[in-house]
Design an enzyme around this catalytic site. Structure first.
Site, PDB file in Angstrom:
ATOM      1  N   HIS A 163       0.832  -1.211   0.000  1.00 32.78           N
ATOM      2  CA  HIS A 163       0.000   0.000   0.000  1.00 32.78           C
ATOM      3  C   HIS A 163       0.861   1.254   0.000  1.00 32.78           C
ATOM      4  CE1 HIS A 163       0.931   0.805   4.239  1.00 32.78           C
ATOM      5  NE2 HIS A 163       0.723  -0.488   4.479  1.00 32.78           N
ATOM      6  N   CYS A 179       2.903  -5.033   6.677  1.00 33.83           N
ATOM      7  CA  CYS A 179       2.671  -4.678   5.274  1.00 33.83           C
ATOM      8  C   CYS A 179       3.920  -4.071   4.639  1.00 33.83           C
ATOM      9  CB  CYS A 179       1.516  -3.684   5.169  1.00 33.83           C
ATOM     10  SG  CYS A 179      -0.078  -4.384   5.631  1.00 33.83           S
TER      11      CYS A 179
END
Length: 203
Positions: A163, A179
């Site tokens: 992301h 992440c």
């Protein structure tokens, strides 16, 4: 000053600036602000971290990592903090600097794939994040405060994403809860190229 001298001077300036930027002490992870600098680890060994990142951030071929590039291929190199992308027909190759997980406990390696493309991501802390950071908000919608930035690629592993981030200080550092983060302009570019089904390997 010749072009060669200018390039050398610029590189020395970049290295000195990078070293100064990461010379402050490591910070604790617990914070009441999701986007606080306290969620970013700063290496203590400045010389080694700068050398490692510069020497490791290099172009790679897809063949040692994938059998094919069907639907495209994304390689996340956690040690060099880089994301590599190859298009299905191999006409496009991209290399992006990234943020990586704060600790080995939060790091996952192996094969997965893109299962969802989210053009306006919202954020909710995972149960383990809530346990570590009970003061964090239960939800943040799309916008400048969102830790997922402007785009998100959901992976087949629960809670794992590639992301964006609005906090550019995190890129190139250990700063995530698992992440992989990119500059917003980079995730926007990757988002357009990646497909549902694009294979992903984290090494």
């Amino acid at each position: 000053m010749s072009n060669t001298e200018f390039k050398l001077s610029s590189r020395r300036g970049f290295l000195a600036g990078t070293a100064a930027m990461i010379a402050s002490p490591a910070l604790a992870q617990t914070t009441s602000d999701v986007n606080s600098t306290a969620t970013t680890q700063v290496e203590r060994d400045v010389t080694e971290s700068v050398k490692r990142n510069i020497s490791s951030f290099r172009t790679l071929s897809w063949e040692p990592y994938f059998d094919n590039t069907k639907k495209g291929a994304i390689l996340v190199d956690i040690d060099s903090r880089a994301v590599h992308y190859w298009s299905e027909d191999q006409s496009i190759y991209k290399l992006y600097p990234s943020s990586v997980p704060l600790t080995q406990d939060l790091t996952r390696r192996g094969r997965t794939r893109v299962i969802l493309k989210d053009p306006k991501p919202s954020w909710r802390p995972t149960p383990s994040m809530v346990e570590r950071n009970p003061d964090w908000p239960p939800f943040i919608g799309p916008g400048p405060e969102n830790p997922l930035g402007t785009r998100s690629l959901h992976l087949s592993w629960t809670y794992y994403r590639i992301h964006g981030t609005h906090d550019t200080r995190k890129i190139g550092r250990k700063s995530s809860n698992g992440c992989i983060g990119l500059y917003n302009e980079h995730i926007e570019e990757l988002f357009e190229m990646a497909q549902v089904g694009t294979q992903v390997l984290l090494i």
